[in-house]
Scaffold this active site. Structure first.
Site, mmCIF file in Angstrom:
data_model
loop_
_atom_site.group_PDB
_atom_site.id
_atom_site.type_symbol
_atom_site.label_atom_id
_atom_site.label_comp_id
_atom_site.label_asym_id
_atom_site.label_seq_id
_atom_site.Cartn_x
_atom_site.Cartn_y
_atom_site.Cartn_z
ATOM 1 N N ARG A 1 -3.839 1.258 11.253
ATOM 2 C CA ARG A 1 -4.444 0.779 12.499
ATOM 3 C C ARG A 1 -4.551 1.944 13.479
ATOM 4 O O ARG A 1 -3.634 2.761 13.579
ATOM 5 C CB ARG A 1 -3.616 -0.357 13.134
ATOM 6 C CG ARG A 1 -3.763 -1.710 12.475
ATOM 7 C CD ARG A 1 -5.164 -2.284 12.679
ATOM 8 N NE ARG A 1 -5.344 -3.575 12.039
ATOM 9 C CZ ARG A 1 -5.806 -3.760 10.810
ATOM 10 N NH1 ARG A 1 -6.115 -2.707 10.072
ATOM 11 N NH2 ARG A 1 -5.979 -4.977 10.326
ATOM 12 N N ILE B 1 0.829 -1.205 0.000
ATOM 13 C CA ILE B 1 0.000 0.000 0.000
ATOM 14 C C ILE B 1 0.863 1.255 0.000
ATOM 15 O O ILE B 1 0.648 2.172 -0.801
ATOM 16 C CB ILE B 1 -0.951 0.001 1.209
ATOM 17 C CG1 ILE B 1 -1.929 -1.163 1.112
ATOM 18 C CG2 ILE B 1 -1.711 1.330 1.295
ATOM 19 C CD1 ILE B 1 -2.744 -1.402 2.366
ATOM 20 N N ASP C 1 -9.036 6.187 9.301
ATOM 21 C CA ASP C 1 -10.031 5.190 8.898
ATOM 22 C C ASP C 1 -10.479 4.360 10.098
ATOM 23 O O ASP C 1 -11.144 3.345 9.932
ATOM 24 C CB ASP C 1 -9.424 4.274 7.824
ATOM 25 C CG ASP C 1 -10.483 3.643 6.923
ATOM 26 O OD1 ASP C 1 -11.600 4.184 6.845
ATOM 27 O OD2 ASP C 1 -10.201 2.600 6.293
ATOM 28 N N HIS D 1 -13.745 2.949 8.571
ATOM 29 C CA HIS D 1 -12.966 1.792 8.129
ATOM 30 C C HIS D 1 -13.395 1.320 6.734
ATOM 31 O O HIS D 1 -13.761 0.159 6.521
ATOM 32 C CB HIS D 1 -13.096 0.638 9.134
ATOM 33 C CG HIS D 1 -11.971 -0.354 9.027
ATOM 34 N ND1 HIS D 1 -11.933 -1.522 9.751
ATOM 35 C CD2 HIS D 1 -10.842 -0.355 8.258
ATOM 36 C CE1 HIS D 1 -10.840 -2.204 9.455
ATOM 37 N NE2 HIS D 1 -10.162 -1.506 8.551
ATOM 38 N N LEU D 2 -13.284 2.218 5.772
ATOM 39 C CA LEU D 2 -13.701 1.926 4.395
ATOM 40 C C LEU D 2 -12.534 1.571 3.479
ATOM 41 O O LEU D 2 -12.739 1.363 2.283
ATOM 42 C CB LEU D 2 -14.440 3.153 3.821
ATOM 43 C CG LEU D 2 -15.718 3.581 4.540
ATOM 44 C CD1 LEU D 2 -16.340 4.778 3.824
ATOM 45 C CD2 LEU D 2 -16.717 2.443 4.631
ATOM 46 N N ALA E 1 -10.725 -0.983 2.611
ATOM 47 C CA ALA E 1 -10.816 -2.141 1.713
ATOM 48 C C ALA E 1 -12.248 -2.438 1.301
ATOM 49 O O ALA E 1 -12.525 -3.507 0.748
ATOM 50 C CB ALA E 1 -10.213 -3.370 2.395
ATOM 51 N N ASP F 1 11.241 3.018 5.477
ATOM 52 C CA ASP F 1 10.907 1.627 5.777
ATOM 53 C C ASP F 1 12.199 0.865 6.051
ATOM 54 O O ASP F 1 12.953 0.554 5.125
ATOM 55 C CB ASP F 1 10.156 0.977 4.609
ATOM 56 C CG ASP F 1 9.553 -0.366 4.985
ATOM 57 O OD1 ASP F 1 10.124 -1.052 5.858
ATOM 58 O OD2 ASP F 1 8.509 -0.731 4.417
ATOM 59 N N GLU G 1 -13.211 9.204 21.361
ATOM 60 C CA GLU G 1 -12.626 10.516 21.671
ATOM 61 C C GLU G 1 -12.357 11.357 20.422
ATOM 62 O O GLU G 1 -12.212 12.573 20.515
ATOM 63 C CB GLU G 1 -11.328 10.349 22.476
ATOM 64 C CG GLU G 1 -10.240 9.553 21.780
ATOM 65 C CD GLU G 1 -10.283 8.071 22.117
ATOM 66 O OE1 GLU G 1 -9.207 7.437 22.081
ATOM 67 O OE2 GLU G 1 -11.372 7.569 22.396
#
Length: 385
Positions: A229, A146, A253, A270-271, A273, A165, A258
């Site tokens: 996450r 991704i 996502d 949480h869209l 995927a 990375d 809060e």
């Protein structure tokens, strides 16, 4: 016949790869394999027959990985299968972080019934102005399937992209546009970028990656995107930074209590995927992984066992999951040799505390050999295919 249990609604297009040797459904008992999306399995009691669990998605936080390893259950995921879907939403997130689009739309709804809507719009639109992304700097933390796609697309849109990375694979590196600047020090991402997007798994080492200390290093008015996450961002630190203006906007996502209704937060349900194409791709990939493991013993994209694949060279194959301790492989081959059995092909791989051995052997009393292998110290599971 093999049995596959589904824990969620799984794409029919993906499940069609199972042929008539398989029974598939959410009522299946004593399953050989399982496919799951979001269902939490930490309290699930797995049958002794269960060989593998395939997560139709990348994250496996809903699966008890350590317990599965101890029970000889291979856990698969489907990295890259939903990458394009998530990438597209991240790119949308860049615009949502910049232009106050959501706030503007919500404000426009309040004008219904107002006389002279057009004039009201022209008068009020200035409250929702925001910068263009072209020419701005984007820091991409995590350059997997991704992250690499996000970096390349953002570069194509005219952004200056910096990537970080420490575990960058050769495959991922080859997929990066030559214009992407690889940064070896994460602090440089924090210090120099107008936008930062996070694409790493949630581990002990990455929890609260965005925190008070890392935010302090960032530019004033930085914009943060989190489509990986929720636990990667410390909520208290984020709320404080939004309130002070240090962070201009936070697009996530992963809504939390809060964060809802907070000025500067765009909370998406949480869209990432949630596209039919992604669901098809994930289900198909998960099904193929299970089939290859159940029928051939090959492992691809496992989070707890090593990747291993070997062409068939005999009618029967012995597959052994064992602890990664010295002399285990010698003990296995000694038992096979003691029974006068010729090993036609063999492969052994390890991953952390666990290892996996496949042996293609000449005809013999396979049950006897397997029972003897089971008695070796450190053996977790043995099966004949």
């Amino acid at each position: 016949m093999y049995r596959i249990k589904t824990y969620n609604k799984i794409s029919k297009s993906g499940l069609q790869v199972f042929d008539d040797k398989y029974t598939v459904g959410n009522e299946v008992e004593n399953a050989d394999g399982a496919i799951v999306r979001s269902a939490a399995l930490h309290e699930e009691v797995f049958p002794k027959t269960l060989l593998g669990i395939a997560r139709a998605g990348a994250g496996t936080n809903n699966i008890p990985i350590d317990r599965c390893s101890e029970e000889g259950i291979v856990v698969f995921n489907t990295p890259g299968a939903n990458a394009n879907a998530v990438k597209e939403l991240v790119i949308a997130g860049l615009f949502l972080a910049s232009r106050k689009i959501v706030s503007g739309i919500e404000w426009a709804k309040t004008l219904k019934g107002t006389e002279g809507v057009e004039k009201a719009v022209e008068k009020g639109k200035g409250a929702f102005a925001g910068p263009e992304i072209k020419g701005k700097t984007l820091g991409v933390i995590g350059l997997g399937a991704i992250g690499a796609m996000v970096a390349n697309t953002a570069s194509d849109l005219g952004m200056k992209v910096y990537g970080y990375d420490p575990y960058l694979s050769v495959k991922s590196a080859l997929n990066l546009n030559h214009s992407i600047n690889y940064i070896p020090d994460l602090k440089d991402i924090f210090r120099n970028c107008d936008y930062i997007t996070v694409h790493v798994p949630l581990l002990d080492s990455t929890k609260d990656l965005i925190n008070t200390e890392s935010i302090a290093l960032m530019k004033d008015g930085v914009r943060i995107l989190n489509f990986s996450r929720g636990g990667l961002v410390n909520s208290e630190a984020m709320l404080n930074a939004l309130a002070s203006g240090k962070i201009a906007s936070y697009v996530t996502d992963f809504p939390s209590e809060e964060m809802l209704g907070v000025e500067g937060v765009v909370a998406i349900p949480h869209l990432g995927a949630s596209t039919p194409e992604s669901e098809d791709n994930c289900a198909l990939m998960a099904a193929k992984e299970l089939i290859d493991y159940i029928e051939n013993g090959n492992i691809e994209n496992s989070v707890n066992l090593p990747a291993i694949s070997m062409p068939r060279s005999s009618d029967k194959r012995i597959c052994v999951i064992h602890r990664n301790i010295p002399n285990t492989l010698t003990a296995i081959t000694s038992i096979v040799a003691a029974d006068g059995v010729n090993i036609e092909n063999m492969l052994n791989r390890s991953k952390g505390d666990y290892a996996y051995t496949m042996l293609d052997v000449a005809p013999t009393d396979y049950d006897k050999v397997c029972e003897e292998i089971k008695n070796i110290n450190g053996i977790i599971r043995v099966r004949i295919i």
